[in-house]
Design a protein around this motif. Structure first.
Motif, PDB file in Angstrom:
ATOM      1  N   PHE A 269      45.190  24.238  48.733  1.00 46.64           N
ATOM      2  CA  PHE A 269      45.775  25.252  47.869  1.00 46.64           C
ATOM      3  C   PHE A 269      46.203  26.473  48.668  1.00 46.64           C
ATOM      4  O   PHE A 269      47.099  27.204  48.289  1.00 46.64           O
ATOM      5  CB  PHE A 269      44.747  25.726  46.835  1.00 46.64           C
ATOM      6  N   PHE A 270      45.515  26.678  49.744  1.00 49.44           N
ATOM      7  CA  PHE A 270      45.684  27.942  50.451  1.00 49.44           C
ATOM      8  C   PHE A 270      46.478  27.798  51.737  1.00 49.44           C
ATOM      9  O   PHE A 270      46.496  28.700  52.554  1.00 49.44           O
ATOM     10  CB  PHE A 270      44.296  28.539  50.743  1.00 49.44           C
ATOM     11  N   GLU A 272      49.546  27.958  52.269  1.00 45.40           N
ATOM     12  CA  GLU A 272      50.586  28.969  52.465  1.00 45.40           C
ATOM     13  C   GLU A 272      49.999  30.302  52.870  1.00 45.40           C
ATOM     14  O   GLU A 272      50.565  31.028  53.684  1.00 45.40           O
ATOM     15  CB  GLU A 272      51.412  29.119  51.184  1.00 45.40           C
ATOM     16  N   ILE A 273      48.861  30.623  52.297  1.00 48.11           N
ATOM     17  CA  ILE A 273      48.272  31.911  52.627  1.00 48.11           C
ATOM     18  C   ILE A 273      47.844  31.940  54.085  1.00 48.11           C
ATOM     19  O   ILE A 273      48.075  32.911  54.805  1.00 48.11           O
ATOM     20  CB  ILE A 273      47.058  32.217  51.727  1.00 48.11           C
ATOM     21  N   CYS A 323      38.291  28.711  49.728  1.00 45.87           N
ATOM     22  CA  CYS A 323      38.247  29.082  48.314  1.00 45.87           C
ATOM     23  C   CYS A 323      37.400  30.330  48.105  1.00 45.87           C
ATOM     24  O   CYS A 323      37.782  31.243  47.377  1.00 45.87           O
ATOM     25  CB  CYS A 323      37.733  27.910  47.479  1.00 45.87           C
ATOM     26  N   TYR A 326      39.168  33.231  49.339  1.00 49.52           N
ATOM     27  CA  TYR A 326      40.237  33.630  48.428  1.00 49.52           C
ATOM     28  C   TYR A 326      39.650  34.469  47.303  1.00 49.52           C
ATOM     29  O   TYR A 326      40.214  35.472  46.889  1.00 49.52           O
ATOM     30  CB  TYR A 326      40.926  32.384  47.874  1.00 49.52           C
ATOM     31  N   GLU A 327      38.484  34.036  46.838  1.00 54.21           N
ATOM     32  CA  GLU A 327      37.851  34.768  45.750  1.00 54.21           C
ATOM     33  C   GLU A 327      37.507  36.187  46.131  1.00 54.21           C
ATOM     34  O   GLU A 327      37.711  37.129  45.362  1.00 54.21           O
ATOM     35  CB  GLU A 327      36.556  34.053  45.348  1.00 54.21           C
ATOM     36  N   ASP A 329      38.858  37.899  48.405  1.00 48.17           N
ATOM     37  CA  ASP A 329      40.038  38.564  48.965  1.00 48.17           C
ATOM     38  C   ASP A 329      40.089  38.582  50.478  1.00 48.17           C
ATOM     39  O   ASP A 329      41.013  39.142  51.056  1.00 48.17           O
ATOM     40  CB  ASP A 329      40.148  40.012  48.456  1.00 48.17           C
ATOM     41  N   PHE A 332      43.151  37.425  52.535  1.00 46.40           N
ATOM     42  CA  PHE A 332      44.343  38.263  52.673  1.00 46.40           C
ATOM     43  C   PHE A 332      44.218  39.268  53.808  1.00 46.40           C
ATOM     44  O   PHE A 332      45.123  40.067  54.041  1.00 46.40           O
ATOM     45  CB  PHE A 332      44.617  39.017  51.362  1.00 46.40           C
TER      46      PHE A 332
ATOM     47  N   GLU B   6      38.631  22.462  39.999  1.00 47.38           N
ATOM     48  CA  GLU B   6      38.883  23.387  41.084  1.00 47.38           C
ATOM     49  C   GLU B   6      40.186  24.129  40.841  1.00 47.38           C
ATOM     50  O   GLU B   6      40.267  25.345  41.006  1.00 47.38           O
ATOM     51  CB  GLU B   6      38.946  22.602  42.405  1.00 47.38           C
ATOM     52  N   ALA B   7      41.169  23.399  40.457  1.00 45.38           N
ATOM     53  CA  ALA B   7      42.468  24.030  40.211  1.00 45.38           C
ATOM     54  C   ALA B   7      42.360  25.036  39.082  1.00 45.38           C
ATOM     55  O   ALA B   7      42.899  26.135  39.144  1.00 45.38           O
ATOM     56  CB  ALA B   7      43.509  22.958  39.865  1.00 45.38           C
ATOM     57  N   ARG B   9      39.785  26.657  38.209  1.00 43.49           N
ATOM     58  CA  ARG B   9      39.048  27.829  38.674  1.00 43.49           C
ATOM     59  C   ARG B   9      39.955  28.725  39.500  1.00 43.49           C
ATOM     60  O   ARG B   9      39.934  29.964  39.394  1.00 43.49           O
ATOM     61  CB  ARG B   9      37.856  27.351  39.484  1.00 43.49           C
ATOM     62  N   ILE B  10      40.736  28.118  40.319  1.00 43.04           N
ATOM     63  CA  ILE B  10      41.624  28.896  41.159  1.00 43.04           C
ATOM     64  C   ILE B  10      42.661  29.625  40.319  1.00 43.04           C
ATOM     65  O   ILE B  10      43.035  30.767  40.618  1.00 43.04           O
ATOM     66  CB  ILE B  10      42.283  27.967  42.198  1.00 43.04           C
ATOM     67  N   ILE B  13      40.972  32.649  38.903  1.00 41.72           N
ATOM     68  CA  ILE B  13      40.787  33.686  39.918  1.00 41.72           C
ATOM     69  C   ILE B  13      42.114  34.368  40.228  1.00 41.72           C
ATOM     70  O   ILE B  13      42.192  35.597  40.361  1.00 41.72           O
ATOM     71  CB  ILE B  13      40.194  33.061  41.191  1.00 41.72           C
ATOM     72  N   SER B  14      43.136  33.572  40.325  1.00 45.58           N
ATOM     73  CA  SER B  14      44.442  34.130  40.681  1.00 45.58           C
ATOM     74  C   SER B  14      44.931  35.093  39.617  1.00 45.58           C
ATOM     75  O   SER B  14      45.466  36.163  39.920  1.00 45.58           O
ATOM     76  CB  SER B  14      45.452  33.004  40.874  1.00 45.58           C
ATOM     77  N   LYS B  17      43.265  38.301  39.955  1.00 45.09           N
ATOM     78  CA  LYS B  17      43.788  39.103  41.057  1.00 45.09           C
ATOM     79  C   LYS B  17      45.073  39.802  40.667  1.00 45.09           C
ATOM     80  O   LYS B  17      45.302  40.969  40.988  1.00 45.09           O
ATOM     81  CB  LYS B  17      44.062  38.223  42.271  1.00 45.09           C
ATOM     82  N   LEU B  35      51.660  35.662  47.598  1.00 44.85           N
ATOM     83  CA  LEU B  35      50.738  34.624  48.038  1.00 44.85           C
ATOM     84  C   LEU B  35      49.897  34.119  46.871  1.00 44.85           C
ATOM     85  O   LEU B  35      49.639  32.920  46.739  1.00 44.85           O
ATOM     86  CB  LEU B  35      49.838  35.161  49.150  1.00 44.85           C
ATOM     87  N   VAL B  36      49.463  35.033  46.050  1.00 47.56           N
ATOM     88  CA  VAL B  36      48.662  34.603  44.899  1.00 47.56           C
ATOM     89  C   VAL B  36      49.490  33.721  43.984  1.00 47.56           C
ATOM     90  O   VAL B  36      49.012  32.726  43.445  1.00 47.56           O
ATOM     91  CB  VAL B  36      48.119  35.836  44.140  1.00 47.56           C
ATOM     92  N   VAL B  39      49.608  30.278  45.325  1.00 48.99           N
ATOM     93  CA  VAL B  39      48.373  29.556  45.059  1.00 48.99           C
ATOM     94  C   VAL B  39      48.337  29.101  43.608  1.00 48.99           C
ATOM     95  O   VAL B  39      47.933  27.978  43.300  1.00 48.99           O
ATOM     96  CB  VAL B  39      47.146  30.442  45.368  1.00 48.99           C
ATOM     97  N   ARG B  41      50.826  28.366  41.836  1.00 47.92           N
ATOM     98  CA  ARG B  41      51.730  27.227  41.696  1.00 47.92           C
ATOM     99  C   ARG B  41      51.072  25.959  42.196  1.00 47.92           C
ATOM    100  O   ARG B  41      51.118  24.917  41.546  1.00 47.92           O
ATOM    101  CB  ARG B  41      53.022  27.498  42.460  1.00 47.92           C
ATOM    102  N   ALA B  43      47.919  25.295  42.482  1.00 48.75           N
ATOM    103  CA  ALA B  43      46.827  24.892  41.595  1.00 48.75           C
ATOM    104  C   ALA B  43      47.378  24.264  40.328  1.00 48.75           C
ATOM    105  O   ALA B  43      46.844  23.285  39.807  1.00 48.75           O
ATOM    106  CB  ALA B  43      45.958  26.107  41.266  1.00 48.75           C
TER     107      ALA B  43
END
Lengths: 440, 326
Positions: A269-270, A272-273, A323, A326-327, A329, A332, B6-7, B9-10, B13-14, B17, B35-36, B39, B41, B43
């Protein structure tokens, strides 16, 4: 690279109550500037080495402190503009004064730092306190003379480059021509002349006509150290674009695109970040570029666009924890990277007040910690290790006990010597490799 | 299934944010919000691609053509641009509406997973999970209050039509049909798709100005009805959204200076709700799967345009709609 135990006891200074947001040596390394979240700039000066005080050879002392930026409020857009100093860049010294550029999210300022160590005494018309004398008491003429005085460092804002950016400025870079500099925000890069504040030229604009189509932003940019027409900017997608200002007035079309194909096995999921480039630095030679993304530092050869020539894992053990990061932060966080003077060693920060150095020649790397314990007299920096399971040695730190609030985002390396400045939250550490102070 | 959790949850969270980014000092950070949204997308794609019985599958996740710019609107859209301050009234109600999408998303996702259509944004008022419903309802109450206060329009028949256009989205069903009285909160539709059998709502039902629709006040208003019935357009007594609502003020604000378009949560989320985008256009055209995770432009900033005069999109994702809600 020598072992870390040859490093001198580090200097530790608490710069301010505020978090340090940028660190930068000047071109000779004599001065070290730090900016913080409160908009202040603190400049340190290296004391000349003297035989009288061998232990304080080449230590850095506070030279000047000034308030560079204040918080502002944009009433039109109802936006608060933070006073945090995002970047400081020194101008090459051209006379007795030093100059630097400091920027927050919206405004760049040129500061001139001058010293005053003499003052005139013996005025005819004024007395010692500056009050006008009674003319009848003046019976003879004298020529005022300059007498030494306590050193006074004066800082004054010479230029204010405002209203050039709609988005948040993330980097500034002075051109090797010493006349121009560029400033980059999320979507645009502007070229300024150091003497002209009421206008700038837009040289890169990646803002799409429809903001819905936005897929990447500019994250960092820098001028080539020798070629005044070349600059590079990095994107949130992990690519680097080298642009030539001779090609066109608007450098939207890059001359070279440096991009590494994504490893599909690492997709998450991350992805890209963590591929977003947080910092880009040209090597002193001008042949290479150093980039930092969340988990790695990479060295790119300007002659090869397909992939970096070297990749170093900074803290790959975090890959399975993205994950959580990400939670909270942390994912970033924008880490910076630095070359040493000879381009043989690269350095970057990590968590738990760790910072990492990679020797490009020997391929050895070391993890060091900037902490108060390590700053005691006679202390030597002990290499640290993060254990990721398996055999754990005595002083290893486990991944789960890393303190993610202690992050080293900003580091700087002296341009010529093995002296590094590490910003750990609101503390500045300066480490010197005294035994091996020459670069090799 | 784990991936879906998981998705989910993400996504929660997103959204949190994005919500928090609005109150951060220094304005909304474009980079971080981008970026968020990426993510989000990812998820969402994982969530939707994980096959589950009854789970409605998203349409093609290709890149749709960008919605046409609204006439006269600069690229910097109205309240929605990244970081543009929403119209004062809207802003007043903004904080109150914020928590909802989170709850909606949270409440809806599991439902989708359970093959119970999170259906609607009603999810906000719905009782997907007991506790959340109360909270959601409370949220709605809060939304109504400030919105009304902000609107200050006494003659608004709906009463709750705030100026805050985005809040109105919450009222929409996945299909885009506003909640009707016939569909009391808590009634889960079979599937979002099935639930949405609403006929296209004729354009004339939609006020030119973005109607800030309060879902609860909607009652019998809005297009179509509940899952079971879809009244013909116009056949249901509609509570027309306030006609005197201003166009999102920020739309015109870019005339003089470029507004910093940093994350407008609603627009971001609305884009995230992909196919929803088609509803945002004035011209009929059905929804095209919009590029997910991208920031919204002027279109999304047309809050009120939502869905009303568009044919229901069969591939409307229920909980993404909820996300769009605020």
């Amino acid at each position: 690279m020598r072992e870390a135990d040859t490093l001198r006891p580090p200097q530790l200074m608490e710069v301010s109550a505020d978090i340090i947001s940028t660190v930068e040596f000047n071109h000779t390394g004599e001065l070290l500037a730090t900016g913080d979240k409160g908009g202040r700039v603190v400049i340190f000066q290296r004391e000349p080495e003297s035989k009288n005080a061998p232990h304080s050879q080449g230590e850095y002392d506070v030279y000047s402190t000034f308030q560079s930026h204040e918080p502002e409020f944009d009433y039109l857009k109802s936006l608060e503009i933070e006073e945090k100093i995002n970047k400081i860049k020194w101008l090459p010294q051209q006379n007795a004064a030093h100059s630097l550029l400091s920027t927050n999210d919206k405004t760049i300022k040129l500061w001139k730092i001058t010293e005053r160590d003499k003052r005139p005494e013996g005025y005819n018309l004024k007395d010692e306190e500056g009050k006008l004398k009674d003319l009848s008491t003046v019976t003879s003429l004298q020529v005022p003379v300059l007498k030494p005085m306590d050193l006074m460092v004066e800082v004054s804002p010479r230029r204010i480059f405002a209203n050039g950016h709609t988005y948040h400025i993330n980097s500034i870079s002075v051109n090797s021509d010493c006349e121009t500099y560029m400033s980059a925000d999320d979507l645009r890069i502007n070229l300024w002349h150091l003497a002209i504040t009421d206008r700038s030229f837009n040289i890169v604009d990646i803002k799409p006509a429809n903001m819905e189509d936005l897929t990447e932003v500019i994250t960092a940019s820098e001028f080539h150290p020798h070629h005044c027409n070349l600059f590079v900017y990095s994107s949130s997608k992990g690519s680097l674009r080298l642009c030539d200002m001779r090609a066109a007035a608007l450098c939207d079309k890059h001359s070279k695109l440096f991009e590494e194909p994504e490893d599909p096995s690492n997709r998450s999921f991350f992805s890209e970040i963590i591929s977003s480039v947080s910092d880009v630095k040209f090597s002193h030679s001008g042949r290479y570029m150093l980039t930092r993304d969340y988990l790695t530092v990479k060295v790119w050869d300007l002659n090869m666009e397909a992939r970096p020539i070297e990749t170093y894992q900074v803290h790959d053990y975090l890959r399975s924890k993205l994950c959580s990061l990400y939670e909270n932060d942390c994912i970033f966080d924008k880490f910076e990277c630095a070359w040493n003077g000879s381009d043989s060693v690269i350095m970057t920060g990590a968590y738990n007040n760790f910072f990492r150095m990679f020797d490009r020649n020997t391929k050895r790397d070391v993890t060091l910690e900037a902490s108060r314990e390590s700053s005691k007299p006679r202390a030597v920096l002990k290499p640290r290790r993060v254990c990721v399971g398996g055999k754990r040695r005595r002083d290893d730190i486990s991944v789960d006990s890393l303190d993610f609030t202690k992050k080293i985002l900003h580091t700087a390396w002296h341009p010529a010597e093995n002296i590094i400045a590490i910003a750990a939250t609101n503390n500045l550490y300066i480490f010197q490799d005294k035994v091996n102070s020459e670069m090799h | 299934m784990e991936f879906k959790l998981e998705a989910h949850r993400i996504v929660s969270i997103s959204l949190g944010k994005i919500y928090n980014s609005r109150v951060q000092r220094g304005g909304i950070k474009l980079h971080k919000n981008l970026l968020v949204s990426l993510v989000l997308r990812s998820a969402r794609q994982v969530y939707l691609s994980d096959p589950c019985p009854g789970l409605y599958l998203a349409g093609p996740a290709g890149t749709p053509a960008p919605p046409p710019q609204q006439p006269g609107e600069p690229a910097a859209g109205p309240p929605a641009g990244w970081g543009e301050p929403p119209p004062p009234a809207a802003r007043a109600s903004w904080p109150e509406t914020e928590p909802q999408p989170e709850r909606s998303a949270v409440s809806e996702a599991p439902r989708v997973g359970d093959a119970v259509p999170a259906a609607t944004v009603t999810g906000v008022g719905d009782v997907p999970q007991g506790g959340e419903a109360d909270a959601a309802e409370a949220a709605w109450n809060r939304v109504d209050g400030p919105r009304q206060a902000a609107a200050g329009e006494a003659e608004d028949p709906a009463g709750g039509w705030g100026v805050f256009p985005l809040g109105s989205r919450a009222a929409r069903r996945p299909c885009g049909c506003p909640l009707g009285g016939q569909d009391p909160p808590g009634t889960p539709a079979a599937t979002p798709r099935a639930a949405c059998c609403c006929a296209p709502r004729p354009a004339e039902d939609e006020p030119p100005a973005p109607p800030a629709v309060c879902p609860r006040k909607r009652g019998a208003a809005g297009v179509g009805g509940g899952p079971a019935s879809c009244p013909a357009p116009g056949s249901t007594p509609l509570k027309k959204p306030r006609r005197n609502l201003e166009q999102p003020a920020s739309g015109g604000e870019d005339d003089d200076a470029e507004e910093m378009e940093t994350g407008n949560v609603a627009n971001l989320i609305s884009i995230f709700g992909s196919s929803f985008s088609g509803l945002l256009r004035k011209s009929p055209g059905g929804g095209r799967e919009e590029e997910e995770g991208e920031e919204s432009g002027p279109e999304a900033a047309e809050p009120g345009q939502i869905c009303c005069d568009k044919p229901v999109l069969r591939d409307m994702n229920p909980w993404s709609t909820a996300i769009v809600a605020f």
